[in-house]
Design a protein around this motif. Structure first.
Motif, PDB file in Angstrom:
ATOM      1  N   ARG A   2      15.162  53.089   9.657  1.00 17.25           N
ATOM      2  CA  ARG A   2      14.878  51.706   9.275  1.00 17.25           C
ATOM      3  C   ARG A   2      14.678  50.831  10.520  1.00 17.25           C
ATOM      4  NH1 ARG A   2      15.854  50.555   3.960  1.00 17.25           N
ATOM      5  NH2 ARG A   2      16.952  52.154   2.756  1.00 17.25           N
ATOM      6  N   ASP A   3      13.646  49.995  10.472  1.00 17.46           N
ATOM      7  CA  ASP A   3      13.351  49.081  11.578  1.00 17.46           C
ATOM      8  C   ASP A   3      13.267  47.657  11.039  1.00 17.46           C
ATOM      9  OD1 ASP A   3      12.741  50.693  14.136  1.00 17.46           O
ATOM     10  OD2 ASP A   3      11.630  51.784  12.584  1.00 17.46           O
ATOM     11  N   TYR A   4      14.185  46.844  11.529  1.00 21.67           N
ATOM     12  CA  TYR A   4      14.196  45.447  11.118  1.00 21.67           C
ATOM     13  C   TYR A   4      13.673  44.535  12.234  1.00 21.67           C
ATOM     14  CZ  TYR A   4      17.167  47.265   7.378  1.00 21.67           C
ATOM     15  OH  TYR A   4      17.655  47.987   6.312  1.00 21.67           O
ATOM     16  N   THR A   5      14.123  44.775  13.469  1.00 16.85           N
ATOM     17  CA  THR A   5      13.750  43.882  14.576  1.00 16.85           C
ATOM     18  C   THR A   5      12.476  44.320  15.295  1.00 16.85           C
ATOM     19  OG1 THR A   5      15.196  45.143  16.052  1.00 16.85           O
ATOM     20  CG2 THR A   5      16.130  43.196  15.001  1.00 16.85           C
ATOM     21  N   TYR A   6      12.242  45.618  15.397  1.00 19.09           N
ATOM     22  CA  TYR A   6      11.130  46.144  16.204  1.00 19.09           C
ATOM     23  C   TYR A   6       9.778  45.558  15.774  1.00 19.09           C
ATOM     24  CZ  TYR A   6       9.425  49.866  19.410  1.00 19.09           C
ATOM     25  OH  TYR A   6       8.894  50.574  20.454  1.00 19.09           O
ATOM     26  N   ARG A  65       9.867  55.379  20.349  1.00 14.59           N
ATOM     27  CA  ARG A  65      11.285  55.352  20.723  1.00 14.59           C
ATOM     28  C   ARG A  65      11.374  55.785  22.188  1.00 14.59           C
ATOM     29  NH1 ARG A  65      12.179  52.774  15.924  1.00 14.59           N
ATOM     30  NH2 ARG A  65      11.268  54.014  14.240  1.00 14.59           N
ATOM     31  N   PRO A  80      21.943  45.461  22.560  1.00 14.90           N
ATOM     32  CA  PRO A  80      21.833  45.484  21.096  1.00 14.90           C
ATOM     33  C   PRO A  80      20.381  45.562  20.620  1.00 14.90           C
ATOM     34  CG  PRO A  80      23.461  43.866  21.776  1.00 14.90           C
ATOM     35  CD  PRO A  80      22.771  44.329  23.031  1.00 14.90           C
ATOM     36  N   LEU A  81      19.482  44.914  21.366  1.00 15.39           N
ATOM     37  CA  LEU A  81      18.068  44.946  20.989  1.00 15.39           C
ATOM     38  C   LEU A  81      17.505  46.359  21.161  1.00 15.39           C
ATOM     39  CD1 LEU A  81      15.959  42.910  19.975  1.00 15.39           C
ATOM     40  CD2 LEU A  81      15.212  42.627  22.351  1.00 15.39           C
ATOM     41  N   ARG A  83      19.120  49.143  21.044  1.00 18.38           N
ATOM     42  CA  ARG A  83      19.677  50.011  19.996  1.00 18.38           C
ATOM     43  C   ARG A  83      19.024  49.739  18.645  1.00 18.38           C
ATOM     44  NH1 ARG A  83      24.131  49.870  23.532  1.00 18.38           N
ATOM     45  NH2 ARG A  83      24.666  47.737  22.965  1.00 18.38           N
ATOM     46  N   SER A  84      18.677  48.478  18.379  1.00 19.30           N
ATOM     47  CA  SER A  84      18.026  48.148  17.105  1.00 19.30           C
ATOM     48  C   SER A  84      16.617  48.736  17.033  1.00 19.30           C
ATOM     49  CB  SER A  84      17.965  46.627  16.909  1.00 19.30           C
ATOM     50  OG  SER A  84      16.960  46.034  17.718  1.00 19.30           O
ATOM     51  N   PHE A  85      16.004  48.988  18.210  1.00 18.12           N
ATOM     52  CA  PHE A  85      14.679  49.626  18.260  1.00 18.12           C
ATOM     53  C   PHE A  85      14.800  51.148  18.155  1.00 18.12           C
ATOM     54  CE2 PHE A  85      12.683  46.108  21.134  1.00 18.12           C
ATOM     55  CZ  PHE A  85      12.793  45.204  20.090  1.00 18.12           C
ATOM     56  N   HIS A  86      16.034  51.645  18.148  1.00 16.46           N
ATOM     57  CA  HIS A  86      16.294  53.090  18.117  1.00 16.46           C
ATOM     58  C   HIS A  86      15.747  53.788  19.363  1.00 16.46           C
ATOM     59  CE1 HIS A  86      17.726  52.629  14.028  1.00 16.46           C
ATOM     60  NE2 HIS A  86      16.591  52.055  13.692  1.00 16.46           N
TER      61      HIS A  86
END
Length: 260
Positions: A2-6, A65, A80-81, A83-86
């Motif tokens: 799941r990607d919310y911020t990317y 990634r 945190p950013l 990590r949110s991008f995986h």
């Protein structure tokens, strides 16, 4: 995954680049698959390369990634950013874990971005490459895709002042044909990757709107003022020794082992 911020950050970045009057030269983006895993191996000439490299996958509707050093994940805001991008954290003292994670990602259908030179190239040439990209692609059973970025060194790189906003700058993103690898001879296949990346670099430099002659950001063999590969290797060694000395000094102050 799941990607919310990317996706949101990409749209925001594209808007910012347009406002700043940045221009892009691209070629070969069709080589990035629309589905399935791949290892995207890119050159490394500046601190913001990964910000732009991922744009090469946008025409295929993919997210990359990236493997990035641990320090980027330790940052209070950037961590945190990332990590949110995986993206994949690389601890050079425990590299096997990040290698295994990259293989797992690629095998599960993700595109993994890697800088096989490991460090920024002061010469702006393609340095000697680590074999990790080849071995990852072979183990995961996915294509190995060469890529070259050009122009990012004008924004932020080693030994030069930064122009992080890059107003009016041109960024080139050139992607090569996938290289089939078996992993049976990773050294030979890594040399094949290096040759493909060198050809893409030549294309990038020759097609760039500003001629390389007399420019600090261009390789010496093109008439630029960047250090030769030999000079760059000496500077890299001096930098590595200086970092080791600083670690040893800090460890001595704490009474700990400098390797920890």
């Amino acid at each position: 995954m799941r990607d919310y911020t990317y996706p949101t950050v990409i749209v925001t970045a594209k808007t910012l680049f347009k406002v700043l009057g940045m221009k892009f030269q691209t070629s070969g983006t069709e080589h990035i698959p629309r589905e399935g895993g791949a290892i995207l191996a890119a050159n490394h000439i500046g601190y913001v390369d990964f910000v732009f490299d991922g744009l090469a996958a946008q025409p295929s509707g993919r997210l990359v990634r990236f493997m990035a050093k641990k320090e980027a994940f330790d940052h209070a805001v950037g961590g945190p950013l990332m990590r949110s991008f995986h993206h994949i954290e690389v601890d050079r003292d425990a590299g096997q874990a990040s290698y295994d994670k990259a293989v797992e990602y690629a095998r599960s259908g993700e595109i993994v971005g890697i800088f096989p030179e490991a460090t920024i190239s002061r010469s702006m040439e393609i340095k000697e490459l680590k074999t990790g990209a080849v071995r990852m692609a072979a183990e995961a059973g996915v294509p190995l895709i060469p890529m070259v970025t050009w122009g990012t060194q004008l924004l932020k790189t080693k030994d030069h002042d930064s122009d992080i906003w890059g107003r009016g700058k041109t960024i080139a993103l050139h992607v090569g044909e996938p290289i089939p690898v078996t992993g049976e001879d990773p050294v030979a296949e890594t040399q094949q990757l290096r040759e493909a990346m060198t050809a893409l670099l030549d294309k990038a430099i020759r097609e760039y709107p500003t001629p390389p002659e007399g420019q600090w950001w261009a390789p010496a063999r093109y008439g630029g003022l960047a250090p030769t590969p030999e000079e760059a290797a000496r500077l890299d060694a001096e930098e590595k020794a200086a970092k080791a000395a600083r670690r040893a000094a800090r460890a001595a102050e704490r009474g700990t082992d400098p390797q920890t």
